[in-house]
Scaffold this motif. Structure first.
Motif, PDB file in Angstrom:
ATOM      1  N   LEU A   1      -0.048  11.987   1.640  1.00  0.00           N
ATOM      2  CA  LEU A   1      -0.238  11.567   0.130  1.00  0.00           C
ATOM      3  C   LEU A   1       0.899  11.725  -0.532  1.00  0.00           C
ATOM      4  CD1 LEU A   1      -3.966  12.241  -1.024  1.00  0.00           C
ATOM      5  CD2 LEU A   1      -3.030   9.995  -0.566  1.00  0.00           C
TER       6      LEU A   1
ATOM      7  N   VAL B   1      -4.943   7.650  -5.605  1.00  0.00           N
ATOM      8  CA  VAL B   1      -3.541   7.139  -5.393  1.00  0.00           C
ATOM      9  C   VAL B   1      -4.053   5.617  -5.137  1.00  0.00           C
ATOM     10  CG1 VAL B   1      -1.858   6.667  -3.697  1.00  0.00           C
ATOM     11  CG2 VAL B   1      -2.298   8.942  -4.391  1.00  0.00           C
ATOM     12  N   GLU B   2      -5.031   5.354  -4.426  1.00  0.00           N
ATOM     13  CA  GLU B   2      -5.408   4.010  -3.930  1.00  0.00           C
ATOM     14  C   GLU B   2      -5.692   3.182  -5.232  1.00  0.00           C
ATOM     15  OE1 GLU B   2      -4.869   2.434  -1.477  1.00  0.00           O
ATOM     16  OE2 GLU B   2      -5.141   3.681   0.273  1.00  0.00           O
TER      17      GLU B   2
ATOM     18  N   GLU C   1     -12.002   9.404   3.240  1.00  0.00           N
ATOM     19  CA  GLU C   1     -10.978   9.793   2.352  1.00  0.00           C
ATOM     20  C   GLU C   1     -11.301   8.725   0.982  1.00  0.00           C
ATOM     21  OE1 GLU C   1      -7.889   8.797   4.961  1.00  0.00           O
ATOM     22  OE2 GLU C   1      -7.995  11.026   5.801  1.00  0.00           O
TER      23      GLU C   1
ATOM     24  N   ALA D   1      -7.937  12.969  -4.188  1.00  0.00           N
ATOM     25  CA  ALA D   1      -6.358  12.808  -4.374  1.00  0.00           C
ATOM     26  C   ALA D   1      -6.170  11.238  -3.740  1.00  0.00           C
ATOM     27  CB  ALA D   1      -5.614  13.693  -3.903  1.00  0.00           C
ATOM     28  N   GLU D   2      -6.766  10.990  -2.744  1.00  0.00           N
ATOM     29  CA  GLU D   2      -6.315   9.819  -2.011  1.00  0.00           C
ATOM     30  C   GLU D   2      -6.931   8.625  -2.684  1.00  0.00           C
ATOM     31  OE1 GLU D   2      -5.847  10.110   2.124  1.00  0.00           O
ATOM     32  OE2 GLU D   2      -5.962   7.914   2.495  1.00  0.00           O
TER      33      GLU D   2
ATOM     34  N   ILE E   1       0.210  -7.589  -6.252  1.00  0.00           N
ATOM     35  CA  ILE E   1      -0.414  -7.574  -7.588  1.00  0.00           C
ATOM     36  C   ILE E   1       0.133  -8.414  -8.584  1.00  0.00           C
ATOM     37  CG2 ILE E   1      -0.900  -5.833  -9.356  1.00  0.00           C
ATOM     38  CD1 ILE E   1      -1.206  -3.729  -7.289  1.00  0.00           C
TER      39      ILE E   1
ATOM     40  N   LEU F   1      -8.401  -4.952   2.036  1.00  0.00           N
ATOM     41  CA  LEU F   1      -9.149  -4.094   0.981  1.00  0.00           C
ATOM     42  C   LEU F   1      -8.509  -4.428  -0.285  1.00  0.00           C
ATOM     43  CD1 LEU F   1     -10.028  -0.789   2.679  1.00  0.00           C
ATOM     44  CD2 LEU F   1     -11.518  -2.795   2.465  1.00  0.00           C
ATOM     45  N   GLY F   2      -7.458  -4.892  -0.302  1.00  0.00           N
ATOM     46  CA  GLY F   2      -6.415  -4.916  -1.378  1.00  0.00           C
ATOM     47  C   GLY F   2      -4.995  -4.792  -1.126  1.00  0.00           C
ATOM     48  N   SER F   3      -4.145  -5.645  -1.536  1.00  0.00           N
ATOM     49  CA  SER F   3      -2.620  -5.689  -1.223  1.00  0.00           C
ATOM     50  C   SER F   3      -1.822  -4.442  -1.557  1.00  0.00           C
ATOM     51  CB  SER F   3      -1.997  -6.925  -1.741  1.00  0.00           C
ATOM     52  OG  SER F   3      -0.635  -7.130  -1.359  1.00  0.00           O
TER      53      SER F   3
ATOM     54  N   GLU G   1      -2.170   3.406  -7.776  1.00  0.00           N
ATOM     55  CA  GLU G   1      -0.917   2.733  -7.450  1.00  0.00           C
ATOM     56  C   GLU G   1      -1.540   1.146  -6.856  1.00  0.00           C
ATOM     57  OE1 GLU G   1       1.766   3.796  -8.170  1.00  0.00           O
ATOM     58  OE2 GLU G   1       1.581   5.922  -8.408  1.00  0.00           O
ATOM     59  N   PHE G   2      -2.608   1.148  -6.000  1.00  0.00           N
ATOM     60  CA  PHE G   2      -2.818   0.037  -5.352  1.00  0.00           C
ATOM     61  C   PHE G   2      -3.838  -1.028  -6.058  1.00  0.00           C
ATOM     62  CE2 PHE G   2      -0.684   2.733  -2.347  1.00  0.00           C
ATOM     63  CZ  PHE G   2       0.337   2.126  -2.157  1.00  0.00           C
ATOM     64  N   ASN G   3      -4.458  -0.289  -7.041  1.00  0.00           N
ATOM     65  CA  ASN G   3      -5.456  -0.946  -7.766  1.00  0.00           C
ATOM     66  C   ASN G   3      -6.832  -1.361  -7.095  1.00  0.00           C
ATOM     67  OD1 ASN G   3      -6.125  -2.001 -10.329  1.00  0.00           O
ATOM     68  ND2 ASN G   3      -5.178  -4.043 -10.048  1.00  0.00           N
ATOM     69  N   ILE G   4      -7.121  -0.539  -6.077  1.00  0.00           N
ATOM     70  CA  ILE G   4      -8.069  -0.729  -4.986  1.00  0.00           C
ATOM     71  C   ILE G   4      -9.616  -0.660  -5.845  1.00  0.00           C
ATOM     72  CG2 ILE G   4      -8.561   1.274  -4.108  1.00  0.00           C
ATOM     73  CD1 ILE G   4      -8.231  -0.146  -1.373  1.00  0.00           C
TER      74      ILE G   4
ATOM     75  N   ALA H   1       5.975   5.292  -4.013  1.00  0.00           N
ATOM     76  CA  ALA H   1       5.514   4.282  -5.149  1.00  0.00           C
ATOM     77  C   ALA H   1       6.509   4.873  -6.481  1.00  0.00           C
ATOM     78  CB  ALA H   1       3.937   4.793  -5.548  1.00  0.00           C
TER      79      ALA H   1
ATOM     80  N   ILE I   1       2.910  -3.574  -4.556  1.00  0.00           N
ATOM     81  CA  ILE I   1       2.479  -3.188  -5.870  1.00  0.00           C
ATOM     82  C   ILE I   1       3.556  -3.661  -6.919  1.00  0.00           C
ATOM     83  CG2 ILE I   1       1.946  -0.905  -4.995  1.00  0.00           C
ATOM     84  CD1 ILE I   1       4.928   0.168  -5.507  1.00  0.00           C
TER      85      ILE I   1
ATOM     86  N   ARG J   1      -6.620  -2.868   5.960  1.00  0.00           N
ATOM     87  CA  ARG J   1      -6.099  -2.164   4.688  1.00  0.00           C
ATOM     88  C   ARG J   1      -5.763  -3.161   3.657  1.00  0.00           C
ATOM     89  NH1 ARG J   1      -5.261  -1.531   0.584  1.00  0.00           N
ATOM     90  NH2 ARG J   1      -4.554  -0.057  -0.733  1.00  0.00           N
TER      91      ARG J   1
ATOM     92  N   LYS K   1       9.488   2.659  -8.698  1.00  0.00           N
ATOM     93  CA  LYS K   1       9.332   2.168 -10.127  1.00  0.00           C
ATOM     94  C   LYS K   1      10.850   2.676 -10.777  1.00  0.00           C
ATOM     95  CE  LYS K   1       4.490   3.212 -10.093  1.00  0.00           C
ATOM     96  NZ  LYS K   1       3.489   4.121 -10.606  1.00  0.00           N
TER      97      LYS K   1
END
Lengths: 150, 120
Positions: A113, B30-31, B20, B26-27, A90, A52-54, B34-37, A120, A57, A49, A124
């Motif tokens: 979720l 969020v990705e 997903e 929704a998932e 990021i 795929l991108g850190s 929030e996580f800029n994927i 998250a 945040i 995971r 903030k």
């Protein structure tokens, strides 16, 4: 549903020892108290995971997360590394605070979720990095969650 | 744990992650938010890893895995409280409660899916 409900003091460490992303992930997984094989599988999933991108945040916070068959319900942990670690965040800054979230692929209560979103949102909150830095005990972390009411 | 069960578990987790990102709005949101994927790149990367891991299975297990995946979706399911979480039928007591059973590659007698006994 509030974040406080998901955390317990056994899954909180305010003094992570790891010096690398891998070390930190392993320590966080260790807080979940799984068997060794499950820990290994979970580590691989979390690493993939991250690749795929850190999940860093920004503002010194990372939220490593994934779904995995090795857990039978939503599991969370919190870890703090006072000196910070390069987590490829990021904003390019070191990460000090880590929220681990793991859920099974089929989750009847569907909390993964919402919890991810709430963490998250918590991250903030104004001044949260300072508040996390000042924590002295796991109970203070739990109190902070309660106080924020997220 | 049986080495091929370990691969199957990872495959199932990777496929859940892929599904997903692709199907769960929704998932995905969020990705991205929030996580800029980069969803397209992430799916491409997951596909590459899934293929690589499928190739690590022996031909017989790979063939069975693909057949179940195509016909029933999830090919590997947990056993929780004695129930197969693929078809929700009971698993024999001698198997269901003992995680040492994961040392053998087992399947559900009812739905044929590979079983993973979750520690209590």
């Amino acid at each position: 549903m509030q974040l406080r409900e998901f955390f317990n003091r056994e899954a909180i460490s305010l003094n992570l020892k790891g010096e690398t992303q891998d070390d930190i992930l392993k320590e966080l997984i260790g807080l979940l108290n799984l068997d060794e094989k499950s820990e290994g599988i979970l580590f691989k999933m979390l690493k993939r995971r991250e690749n795929l991108g850190s999940t860093g945040i920004g503002r010194g916070i990372a939220i490593p997360h994934c779904r995995s068959l090795v857990v039978n319900r939503l599991r969370v942990a919190f870890g703090r590394k006072p000196e910070g670690v390069d987590f490829k965040a990021i904003d390019g800054q070191p990460v000090y605070n880590f929220f681990l979230i793991v859920a099974p692929p089929l989750e009847v209560s569907n909390q993964y979720l919402p919890v991810l979103g709430k963490v998250a949102q918590f991250a903030k909150e104004p001044g949260i990095a300072e508040r996390l830095r000042e924590l002295k005990t796991p109970d203070e972390f739990l109190q902070l969650l309660e106080e924020k009411g997220i | 744990m049986h080495p091929e069960l370990e691969i199957l578990l990872q495959l199932q987790d990777l496929k859940a992650q892929r599904r997903e990102l692709e199907e769960d709005h929704a998932e995905r949101q969020v990705e991205v938010q929030e996580f800029n994927i980069d969803v397209a790149r992430a799916i491409e990367e997951l596909d590459r890893k899934i293929q690589e891991m499928e190739e690590q299975l022996s031909p017989a297990i790979r063939s069975r895995y693909r057949r179940i995946s195509e016909g029933r979706g999830r090919a590997v399911v947990p056993v929780i409280n004695g129930i197969c979480y693929g078809c929700f039928e009971s698993i024999p007591t001698a198997v269901a409660g003992d995680i040492r059973q994961n040392a053998t590659l087992r399947h559900c007698e009812h739905c044929g899916r590979f079983l993973y006994i979750l520690p209590g």
